[in-house]
Design an enzyme around this catalytic site. Structure first.
Site, PDB file in Angstrom:
ATOM      1  N   ASP A 156      14.755  -8.565  -2.597  1.00 54.67           N
ATOM      2  CA  ASP A 156      15.890  -9.213  -1.917  1.00 54.67           C
ATOM      3  C   ASP A 156      16.022 -10.703  -2.266  1.00 54.67           C
ATOM      4  O   ASP A 156      17.128 -11.243  -2.308  1.00 54.67           O
ATOM      5  CB  ASP A 156      15.831  -9.008  -0.379  1.00 54.67           C
ATOM      6  N   ARG A 215      20.688   0.309   3.653  1.00 52.78           N
ATOM      7  CA  ARG A 215      22.132   0.245   3.381  1.00 52.78           C
ATOM      8  C   ARG A 215      22.506   0.798   2.016  1.00 52.78           C
ATOM      9  O   ARG A 215      21.765   0.641   1.043  1.00 52.78           O
ATOM     10  CB  ARG A 215      22.584  -1.207   3.421  1.00 52.78           C
ATOM     11  N   SER A 246      12.590  -4.352  -1.045  1.00 48.34           N
ATOM     12  CA  SER A 246      12.024  -5.661  -0.687  1.00 48.34           C
ATOM     13  C   SER A 246      10.571  -5.596  -0.234  1.00 48.34           C
ATOM     14  O   SER A 246      10.230  -5.871   0.922  1.00 48.34           O
ATOM     15  CB  SER A 246      12.905  -6.314   0.368  1.00 48.34           C
TER      16      SER A 246
HETATM   17  C1  GLC Z   1       8.114  -9.220   2.584  1.00 41.52           C
HETATM   18  C2  GLC Z   1       8.126  -8.469   1.256  1.00 41.52           C
HETATM   19  C3  GLC Z   1       8.953  -9.205   0.225  1.00 41.52           C
HETATM   20  C4  GLC Z   1      10.330  -9.500   0.776  1.00 41.52           C
HETATM   21  C5  GLC Z   1      10.220 -10.267   2.095  1.00 41.52           C
HETATM   22  C6  GLC Z   1      11.578 -10.559   2.721  1.00 41.52           C
HETATM   23  O1  GLC Z   1       7.435 -10.414   2.399  1.00 41.52           O
HETATM   24  O2  GLC Z   1       6.804  -8.284   0.792  1.00 41.52           O
HETATM   25  O3  GLC Z   1       9.056  -8.459  -0.958  1.00 41.52           O
HETATM   26  O4  GLC Z   1      11.056 -10.255  -0.152  1.00 41.52           O
HETATM   27  O5  GLC Z   1       9.449  -9.505   3.001  1.00 41.52           O
HETATM   28  O6  GLC Z   1      12.289  -9.393   2.966  1.00 41.52           O
END
Ligand code: GLC
Length: 497
Positions: free
Chosen positions: A229, A108, A176
């Site tokens: 995130d 996004r 993320s």
């Molecule tokens: C996975 C990623 C992490 C993220 C999570 C939720 O665990 O390694 O960085 O925060 O997914 O999206």
């Protein structure tokens, strides 16, 4: 805002879940294939069961691993990554900021207009789904794709968003995946998770990769903050409610972040920020412990995954995997108990064909003949003639698998509370009110999962749970990133100095 006090009258207790299981089981026929299917089901139930005492052990282990991960890099399976965020938004941020959000199958771009005390006045976004080949291709291709989407978004902007001369657009980049941050706006990718595997990006500075791709499309923007995130969700949550102390994502993946005092981070290097605090991205998806209830299905899922031996907590809790675990159980039932008749439905052999939203839809089916389950079996597995007994068994499998995930996520939250000394059981009367911001489709849309998590928290925390609030904090990875770009804006620093 879906605010839920944990102490509220949540009725999905372990006892109620167990009663439902019993009723379904009594309705099963006692012979032949049903006896074998019943045996597989009972084994699954036993192996997945996370009793209160087991959950307490998981919570204790989580708190211990948090200490170990803060003490040294590599000291624990929990990475406990430092975010270098030292100014969480206060609620008076002003101006237009941008967010890029990459972390799952969708990507996004967002523009957020902040109006000081008025909060978020306006937001606009474009969502693009990431073609699967880019999730396992080259870094160059992925970042070109991202930069092109960003450039397209900016090109559509009207004159309303022209910035004063000499000022660049500022961006919060939510990436993320596990990143070792070098500063607020730089960091190297440690490894991929959630089905991404782009080998040449590992070890690279993610912001540099993005900047190079932006240059290639002629885009001149500042990347003000690189965040996870969970960190965005924490910022978003705290913007609305100052009592937020931690954030948890329960979506495709799972993870948590919380506010930590610098003096409690032995591995901290560099000057102490004015606030004396920073946000830690735990990467709790990589937690593992001998107390986790693991099954043969988890083991085979893990060993056949892109990242064997890693992200074990994530693989038994998060949305990417719950459907796949259910598929593996059904596959064994089909093979060993002829659950679907003499042949195994060919589609049942396809990994990840059962998505978690389908599991959720089947689990929530309250029609007397479990119509939804029947139609999913028909549409996805091409099983047109499922009996009511078959459907009930499937609902039960969904319940066992989802309840285990929800209860373990609750134990993880209690682990954080323990680490922060906010474990109400210990604190008794003096406890502070603690709010945990939650985001992710699993929490937002899978009601039974969410209810089960909340009742497990109550089970673990007892009466004192009144002061622990779990709050849905929507869109931390978008708005939260823009808020953090605002609270760390380079122009703000100029104004302040
Ligand atoms: C996975 C990623 C992490 C993220 C999570 C939720 O665990 O390694 O960085 O925060 O997914 O999206």
């Amino acid at each position: 805002m879906g605010k839920v006090a944990v102490a509220a009258s949540v009725v999905c207790t372990a006892a109620v879940c167990a009663a439902a299981v019993l009723v379904a089981r009594q309705q099963m026929k006692g012979s032949g294939k049903w006896a074998k299917a019943e045996a597989i089901l009972r084994e699954l139930e036993d192996e997945c069961w996370a009793s209160t005492s087991k959950l307490r052990q998981v919570a204790d282990a989580m708190a211990e691993e948090m200490h170990a991960g803060l003490a040294s890099d590599g000291g624990s399976k929990l990475k406990m990554l430092i975010s270098y965020i030292d100014k969480l938004p206060k609620g008076d941020e002003n101006g237009v900021f941008y967010a890029l959000d990459l972390g799952g199958t969708n990507f996004r771009v967002m523009r957020v207009q902040l109006g000081g005390k008025e909060g978020v006045i306006n937001k606009e976004s474009d969502q693009v789904s990431i073609p699967p080949h880019l999730m396992v291709g080259s870094s160059h291709e992925l970042f070109d794709f991202i930069a092109a989407a960003l450039a397209k978004f900016i090109a559509k902007e009207g004159e309303d968003f022209n910035l004063p001369h000499g000022r660049k657009r500022e961006l919060g980049f939510t990436f993320s995946f596990p990143v070792r941050q070098l500063s607020l706006a730089s960091g190297t990718l440690i490894k991929w998770t959630k089905g991404f595997f782009i080998e040449d990006a590992v070890g690279q500075d993610i912001v540099e990769e993005l900047k190079k791709a932006m240059e290639r499309v002629g885009l001149d923007m500042s990347v003000t903050a690189l965040i996870n995130d969970t960190v965005g969700t924490l910022a978003r949550g705290k913007y609305n409610n100052p009592n937020v102390i931690a954030a948890v994502i329960l979506g495709t993946g799972t993870n948590a972040a919380y506010v930590e005092k610098i003096h409690a981070i032995p591995k901290w290097q560099g000057p102490t920020p004015k606030s004396g605090e920073t946000v830690i991205n735990m990467e709790w998806g990589s937690f593992r412990s001998s107390h986790l209830p693991l099954t043969e299905y988890d083991q085979s899922l893990d060993s056949e995954s892109l990242n064997p031996g890693e992200q074990i907590f994530e693989k038994i809790i998060s949305g990417m995997y719950l459907g796949e675990i259910v598929r593996r159980v059904l596959y064994r039932m089909a093979k060993e108990a002829s659950f679907f008749g003499d042949t195994i439905p060919p589609n049942l052999k396809i990994p990840f064909i059962l998505r978690t939203p389908v599991v959720s839809a089947m689990h929530h089916d309250i029609s007397p003949d479990l119509k939804v389950v029947g139609s999913k079996l028909n549409d996805i597995l091409e099983v047109p003639d499922s009996s009511l007994e078959m459907r009930k068994t499937i609902v039960e499998i969904c319940d066992i698998v989802a309840s285990r995930g929800a209860r373990l996520a609750a134990a993880g939250i209690v682990g954080i509370l323990k680490k922060l000394g906010r474990d109400p059981v210990k604190e008794g009367e003096k406890q502070q009110r603690s709010v945990i911001a939650l985001d992710g489709g699993l929490f937002e849309h899978y009601t039974k999962f969410r209810n089960c998590l909340e009742s497990a928290l109550k089970e673990l925390l007892g009466e004192a749970a009144d002061n622990i609030v779990v709050e849905l904090s929507n869109d931390g990875s978008g708005i939260g990133a823009a808020l953090l770009a605002a609270s760390h804006s380079q122009y703000l620093q100029v104004q302040e100095s």
